[in-house]
Design a protein around this motif. Structure first.
Motif, PDB file in Angstrom:
ATOM      1  N   LYS A 189     -27.477  42.421  62.828  1.00 60.97           N
ATOM      2  CA  LYS A 189     -27.989  42.982  61.570  1.00 60.97           C
ATOM      3  C   LYS A 189     -26.871  43.536  60.689  1.00 60.97           C
ATOM      4  CE  LYS A 189     -32.274  44.291  63.898  1.00 60.97           C
ATOM      5  NZ  LYS A 189     -33.185  45.408  64.285  1.00 60.97           N
ATOM      6  N   ARG A 190     -25.645  43.476  61.151  1.00 62.02           N
ATOM      7  CA  ARG A 190     -24.528  44.021  60.379  1.00 62.02           C
ATOM      8  C   ARG A 190     -24.122  43.042  59.278  1.00 62.02           C
ATOM      9  NH1 ARG A 190     -18.596  45.678  62.910  1.00 62.02           N
ATOM     10  NH2 ARG A 190     -17.510  45.999  60.924  1.00 62.02           N
ATOM     11  N   ALA A 191     -24.018  43.528  58.056  1.00 61.41           N
ATOM     12  CA  ALA A 191     -23.681  42.693  56.902  1.00 61.41           C
ATOM     13  C   ALA A 191     -22.185  42.787  56.609  1.00 61.41           C
ATOM     14  CB  ALA A 191     -24.482  43.112  55.682  1.00 61.41           C
ATOM     15  N   GLU A 192     -21.564  41.611  56.444  1.00 57.85           N
ATOM     16  CA  GLU A 192     -20.153  41.534  56.083  1.00 57.85           C
ATOM     17  C   GLU A 192     -20.037  40.705  54.802  1.00 57.85           C
ATOM     18  OE1 GLU A 192     -17.712  43.099  57.554  1.00 57.85           O
ATOM     19  OE2 GLU A 192     -18.777  43.873  59.302  1.00 57.85           O
ATOM     20  N   ILE A 193     -19.121  39.770  54.755  1.00 61.40           N
ATOM     21  CA  ILE A 193     -18.920  38.908  53.592  1.00 61.40           C
ATOM     22  C   ILE A 193     -19.951  37.786  53.624  1.00 61.40           C
ATOM     23  CG2 ILE A 193     -17.285  37.410  52.403  1.00 61.40           C
ATOM     24  CD1 ILE A 193     -15.040  38.994  53.668  1.00 61.40           C
ATOM     25  N   ALA A 194     -20.680  37.603  52.553  1.00 54.45           N
ATOM     26  CA  ALA A 194     -21.708  36.569  52.494  1.00 54.45           C
ATOM     27  C   ALA A 194     -21.079  35.179  52.500  1.00 54.45           C
ATOM     28  CB  ALA A 194     -22.554  36.742  51.236  1.00 54.45           C
ATOM     29  N   PHE A 195     -21.683  34.281  53.286  1.00 51.26           N
ATOM     30  CA  PHE A 195     -21.264  32.878  53.386  1.00 51.26           C
ATOM     31  C   PHE A 195     -19.790  32.754  53.759  1.00 51.26           C
ATOM     32  CE2 PHE A 195     -24.888  32.194  50.326  1.00 51.26           C
ATOM     33  CZ  PHE A 195     -25.695  31.540  51.245  1.00 51.26           C
ATOM     34  N   ALA A 196     -19.319  33.622  54.650  1.00 46.06           N
ATOM     35  CA  ALA A 196     -17.941  33.509  55.132  1.00 46.06           C
ATOM     36  C   ALA A 196     -17.839  32.310  56.069  1.00 46.06           C
ATOM     37  CB  ALA A 196     -17.521  34.781  55.851  1.00 46.06           C
ATOM     38  N   PRO A 197     -16.797  31.484  55.951  1.00 52.41           N
ATOM     39  CA  PRO A 197     -16.669  30.314  56.826  1.00 52.41           C
ATOM     40  C   PRO A 197     -16.365  30.720  58.262  1.00 52.41           C
ATOM     41  CG  PRO A 197     -14.698  30.584  55.504  1.00 52.41           C
ATOM     42  CD  PRO A 197     -15.689  31.600  55.001  1.00 52.41           C
ATOM     43  N   PRO A 223      -8.962  37.155  60.504  1.00 54.27           N
ATOM     44  CA  PRO A 223     -10.229  37.533  59.884  1.00 54.27           C
ATOM     45  C   PRO A 223     -10.343  37.014  58.454  1.00 54.27           C
ATOM     46  CG  PRO A 223      -8.762  39.423  60.039  1.00 54.27           C
ATOM     47  CD  PRO A 223      -8.119  38.328  60.817  1.00 54.27           C
ATOM     48  N   ILE A 224     -11.581  36.678  58.064  1.00 49.01           N
ATOM     49  CA  ILE A 224     -11.854  36.184  56.722  1.00 49.01           C
ATOM     50  C   ILE A 224     -11.992  37.371  55.777  1.00 49.01           C
ATOM     51  CG2 ILE A 224     -13.416  34.827  55.303  1.00 49.01           C
ATOM     52  CD1 ILE A 224     -11.852  33.189  57.306  1.00 49.01           C
ATOM     53  N   ILE A 225     -11.288  37.321  54.664  1.00 48.17           N
ATOM     54  CA  ILE A 225     -11.350  38.381  53.656  1.00 48.17           C
ATOM     55  C   ILE A 225     -11.573  37.737  52.284  1.00 48.17           C
ATOM     56  CG2 ILE A 225      -9.871  39.950  54.961  1.00 48.17           C
ATOM     57  CD1 ILE A 225      -7.561  39.130  53.113  1.00 48.17           C
ATOM     58  N   GLU A 226     -11.997  38.541  51.332  1.00 44.11           N
ATOM     59  CA  GLU A 226     -12.154  38.072  49.956  1.00 44.11           C
ATOM     60  C   GLU A 226     -10.792  38.036  49.273  1.00 44.11           C
ATOM     61  OE1 GLU A 226     -14.996  40.477  47.971  1.00 44.11           O
ATOM     62  OE2 GLU A 226     -16.710  39.723  49.139  1.00 44.11           O
ATOM     63  N   THR A 227     -10.522  36.920  48.617  1.00 44.13           N
ATOM     64  CA  THR A 227      -9.217  36.743  47.969  1.00 44.13           C
ATOM     65  C   THR A 227      -9.157  37.375  46.587  1.00 44.13           C
ATOM     66  OG1 THR A 227      -9.904  34.605  47.049  1.00 44.13           O
ATOM     67  CG2 THR A 227      -8.858  34.608  49.233  1.00 44.13           C
ATOM     68  N   THR A 274     -13.122  33.255  49.653  1.00 42.16           N
ATOM     69  CA  THR A 274     -12.627  33.903  50.865  1.00 42.16           C
ATOM     70  C   THR A 274     -11.528  33.062  51.488  1.00 42.16           C
ATOM     71  OG1 THR A 274     -14.325  32.802  52.200  1.00 42.16           O
ATOM     72  CG2 THR A 274     -14.870  34.968  51.304  1.00 42.16           C
ATOM     73  N   GLY A 275     -10.778  33.692  52.384  1.00 44.96           N
ATOM     74  CA  GLY A 275      -9.721  32.998  53.091  1.00 44.96           C
ATOM     75  C   GLY A 275      -9.229  33.832  54.252  1.00 44.96           C
ATOM     76  N   PRO A 276      -8.494  33.219  55.189  1.00 42.77           N
ATOM     77  CA  PRO A 276      -8.005  33.961  56.353  1.00 42.77           C
ATOM     78  C   PRO A 276      -6.869  34.902  55.988  1.00 42.77           C
ATOM     79  CG  PRO A 276      -7.178  31.707  56.387  1.00 42.77           C
ATOM     80  CD  PRO A 276      -8.129  31.789  55.234  1.00 42.77           C
ATOM     81  N   LYS A 308     -26.305  34.256  54.030  1.00 40.60           N
ATOM     82  CA  LYS A 308     -26.251  34.739  52.651  1.00 40.60           C
ATOM     83  C   LYS A 308     -26.171  36.255  52.552  1.00 40.60           C
ATOM     84  CE  LYS A 308     -31.300  34.597  52.264  1.00 40.60           C
ATOM     85  NZ  LYS A 308     -32.448  34.004  51.536  1.00 40.60           N
ATOM     86  N   PHE A 309     -26.510  36.948  53.634  1.00 42.38           N
ATOM     87  CA  PHE A 309     -26.401  38.405  53.645  1.00 42.38           C
ATOM     88  C   PHE A 309     -25.153  38.886  54.381  1.00 42.38           C
ATOM     89  CE2 PHE A 309     -31.072  37.775  53.322  1.00 42.38           C
ATOM     90  CZ  PHE A 309     -31.244  38.328  52.070  1.00 42.38           C
TER      91      PHE A 309
END
Length: 371
Positions: free
Chosen positions: A60-68, A89-93, A105-107, A152-153
């Protein structure tokens, strides 16, 4: 008979005191696909029972939506080989996709996360009773990892798929238990009593089999209020599937009962005055049980597929509960599938379950068949 041994249907010798279960197990072990199905089935059941332990993340923990999905690496940032696997880890660029306008996003190549087994993580209650925070695998430092990406969440798909097996397999097992019980009772009663009772029962079975199930499922779904609690919804889903799923098994059991009722030892039991219940429980039901075992192993994947398909159409459990059918609702838009193909990962759980139970049922069918 040769030296205290008997010749089996396969042409091999077995000890005269070998039980029927031992003989079936010996035949079953020769089936490679059957053994693979057995191992996968046991693994699926253990995964469902200890879902929170095997889930690397809080579902149920929400992170980055649609992260690869994260990629497991053995090459350190400096290019050296590492014996300990890790992920970036995937982060927002900070940039946005020019088509979907979603954050890109990207590693994070500068901040690797080591992986390990039996690592601490989010807290849960093992078997619903024992407080724990140890997980079978995950990140050593507790940072989020997503082996199958996020939805998506921003929730971890792998963890949701593992925990969702509890609801999906529970629905399948309860539905199969109900359909097997009802189908067996109706089939044996119809075939053993015969006559006008058999005729009327079979006409009712024909009526149930004649219903177009998919439109009926969708029509019944509209009867449930949107605000209905999840337990009520699950009970309704199980009830609808059970009411529509017992008829085919009843027809099969009835045909076998008709054949068994003409065998000599059943006629002898009737001649000596045995009660109907004794004949059914001691002579007919044991001979039908082999067919029931195979029918159960084949019916479970059918119910799993049906629950997933109905979930895709919107007839699924409600949040915060998780099931494979509910997860597949996110795949209803082609643009989402094209942009984020990992959102189809829940299909893998369904495919493995269907293959496991079908392979197990096929192996059992060959092992139980004396010919």
């Amino acid at each position: 008979m040769a030296d205290g041994k008997t010749v089996t249907p396969t042409g091999r010798f077995a000890h005269g005191n070998e039980t029927y279960a031992a003989l079936v197990w010996r035949r079953f072990r020769r089936s490679t696909m059957g053994m693979i199905g057995l191992v996968l089935t046991v693994a699926l059941i253990l995964m469902a029972i200890f879902g929170d332990f095997f889930a690397p993340m809080d579902p149920k923990r929400a992170e980055i939506a649609f992260a690869p999905p994260d990629h497991v690496e053995f090459s350190a940032p400096d290019g050296s080989f590492s014996l300990v696997p890790f992920v970036y880890p995937i982060i927002e660029t900070g940039e946005f996709d020019p088509v979907t306008f979603q954050p890109m996003t990207g590693p994070d190549k500068t901040n690797p996360t080591a992986l390990g087994f039996f690592v601490p993580g989010h807290r849960y209650n093992l078997l619903g009773v024992i407080p724990a925070n140890i997980h079978f695998f995950g990140s050593v430092d507790g940072r989020p990892i997503h082996f199958l990406g996020t939805d998506k969440f921003g929730r971890d798909i792998l963890s949701r798929g593992i925990v969702g097996s509890q609801i999906s397999l529970t629905i399948a097992l309860v539905v199969v238990l109900l359909t097997t019980t009802i189908g067996t009772l109706v089939g044996i009663a119809s075939g053993y009593v015969g006559g006008r009772v058999d005729a009327w029962v079979q006409r009712f079975v024909d009526l149930v089999l004649a219903f177009p199930q998919l439109p009926l499922y969708l029509a019944l779904a509209s009867l449930i209020p949107v605000t209905a609690p999840s337990p009520v919804f699950i009970a309704f889903v199980i009830g609808v599937m059970a009411v529509l799923g017992w008829a085919q098994l009843a027809r099969e059991v009835r045909s076998k009962t008709l054949a068994l009722a003409r065998i000599e030892y059943v006629r002898a039991a009737v001649a000596v005055g045995s009660s109907d219940w004794r004949i059914i429980l001691r002579h007919i039901l044991p001979n039908v049980s082999s067919h029931l075992i195979v029918a159960v192993t084949i019916a479970i994947p059918s119910v799993v597929l049906l629950e997933s398909f109905l979930g895709y159409l919107g007839f699924a459990v409600k949040p915060p509960l998780i099931s494979w059918g509910l997860m597949l609702q996110d795949t209803g838009t082609f643009s989402v599938i094209g942009s984020y193909p990992w959102i189809l990962s829940p299909v893998v759980f369904v495919l493995i379950t269907v293959f496991a139970f079908n392979a197990l049922g096929d192996g059992l069918r060959d092992a139980i068949d004396p010919y």
